[in-house]
Design a protein around this motif. Structure first.
Motif, PDB file in Angstrom:
ATOM      1  N   UNK A  96       6.384   5.948   7.559  1.00 29.72           N
ATOM      2  CA  UNK A  96       6.059   7.256   6.995  1.00 29.72           C
ATOM      3  C   UNK A  96       7.348   8.023   6.734  1.00 29.72           C
ATOM      4  N   UNK A  97       7.379   8.806   5.672  1.00 28.96           N
ATOM      5  CA  UNK A  97       8.558   9.604   5.358  1.00 28.96           C
ATOM      6  C   UNK A  97       8.345  10.412   4.099  1.00 28.96           C
ATOM      7  N   UNK A  98       9.446  10.721   3.422  1.00 30.57           N
ATOM      8  CA  UNK A  98       9.372  11.592   2.253  1.00 30.57           C
ATOM      9  C   UNK A  98       9.899  10.956   0.971  1.00 30.57           C
ATOM     10  N   UNK A  99      10.350   9.689   1.040  1.00 29.39           N
ATOM     11  CA  UNK A  99      10.930   9.047  -0.137  1.00 29.39           C
ATOM     12  C   UNK A  99      10.481   7.589  -0.188  1.00 29.39           C
ATOM     13  N   UNK A 100       9.790   7.200  -1.261  1.00 28.21           N
ATOM     14  CA  UNK A 100       9.270   5.836  -1.366  1.00 28.21           C
ATOM     15  C   UNK A 100      10.381   4.786  -1.317  1.00 28.21           C
ATOM     16  N   UNK A 101      11.523   5.068  -1.934  1.00 29.09           N
ATOM     17  CA  UNK A 101      12.613   4.082  -1.959  1.00 29.09           C
ATOM     18  C   UNK A 101      13.148   3.818  -0.542  1.00 29.09           C
ATOM     19  N   UNK A 102      13.366   4.885   0.232  1.00 30.71           N
ATOM     20  CA  UNK A 102      13.831   4.729   1.607  1.00 30.71           C
ATOM     21  C   UNK A 102      12.789   4.012   2.451  1.00 30.71           C
ATOM     22  N   UNK A 103      11.529   4.369   2.260  1.00 32.77           N
ATOM     23  CA  UNK A 103      10.455   3.750   3.037  1.00 32.77           C
ATOM     24  C   UNK A 103      10.360   2.255   2.735  1.00 32.77           C
ATOM     25  N   UNK A 104      10.480   1.895   1.458  1.00 26.56           N
ATOM     26  CA  UNK A 104      10.445   0.465   1.100  1.00 26.56           C
ATOM     27  C   UNK A 104      11.594  -0.290   1.748  1.00 26.56           C
ATOM     28  N   UNK A 105      12.775   0.312   1.785  1.00 27.65           N
ATOM     29  CA  UNK A 105      13.932  -0.324   2.428  1.00 27.65           C
ATOM     30  C   UNK A 105      13.687  -0.494   3.922  1.00 27.65           C
TER      31      UNK A 105
ATOM     32  N   UNK B  37       0.863  -1.178   0.000  1.00 25.86           N
ATOM     33  CA  UNK B  37       0.000   0.000   0.000  1.00 25.86           C
ATOM     34  C   UNK B  37       0.901   1.230   0.000  1.00 25.86           C
ATOM     35  N   UNK B  38       0.721   2.098  -0.993  1.00 24.52           N
ATOM     36  CA  UNK B  38       1.500   3.335  -1.106  1.00 24.52           C
ATOM     37  C   UNK B  38       0.551   4.514  -1.120  1.00 24.52           C
ATOM     38  N   UNK B  39       0.899   5.550  -0.382  1.00 24.95           N
ATOM     39  CA  UNK B  39       0.054   6.745  -0.362  1.00 24.95           C
ATOM     40  C   UNK B  39       0.943   7.978  -0.255  1.00 24.95           C
ATOM     41  N   UNK B  40       0.519   9.041  -0.900  1.00 23.98           N
ATOM     42  CA  UNK B  40       1.220  10.321  -0.843  1.00 23.98           C
ATOM     43  C   UNK B  40       0.210  11.381  -0.433  1.00 23.98           C
ATOM     44  N   UNK B  41       0.346  11.867   0.792  1.00 24.08           N
ATOM     45  CA  UNK B  41      -0.572  12.878   1.322  1.00 24.08           C
ATOM     46  C   UNK B  41       0.065  14.248   1.116  1.00 24.08           C
TER      47      UNK B  41
END
Length: 101
Positions: free
Chosen positions: A79-88, A49-53
């Motif tokens: 939660x954070x500001x970069x999808x790649x970092x969050x996935x890691x 699940x990916x979301x950008x608020x």
């Protein structure tokens, strides 16, 4: 945006709320799931699940992953500001959960 694919026998269901994710994020998802499957070879599915608020000033993005395995499903969210970092980060949390099994 929603899409489904199979990677190494694992059904991956991605739900991106009100956003379109690029091929680079899809590739990061594939790599994360492939690495997790090395720690636990009986993963049947992964719900991502990916979301950008955009209305939030910080920590706009959210990534959550639930893995389908026998017993309780491992789940992690970040939660954070970069999808790649969050996935890691989510991958690391899930790996720790799988190592305890």
């Amino acid at each position: 945006m929603e899409y489904t694919e199979n990677i190494t026998g694992i059904k991956i269901n991605v739900q991106a709320v009100d956003i379109t994710i690029g091929d680079d994020v899809k590739d990061t998802i594939r790599k994360s799931i492939a690495r997790l499957s090395r720690f636990y070879d009986r993963i049947e599915w992964a719900d991502i699940y990916l979301e950008d608020k955009k209305e939030k000033k910080t920590q706009q993005k959210q990534v959550s992953i639930r893995l389908g395995i026998l017993g309780n499903d491992p789940f992690a969210s970040e939660y954070g500001n970069n999808f790649h970092e969050l996935l890691t980060n989510v991958e690391d949390k899930l790996r720790k959960q799988l190592e305890r099994r």
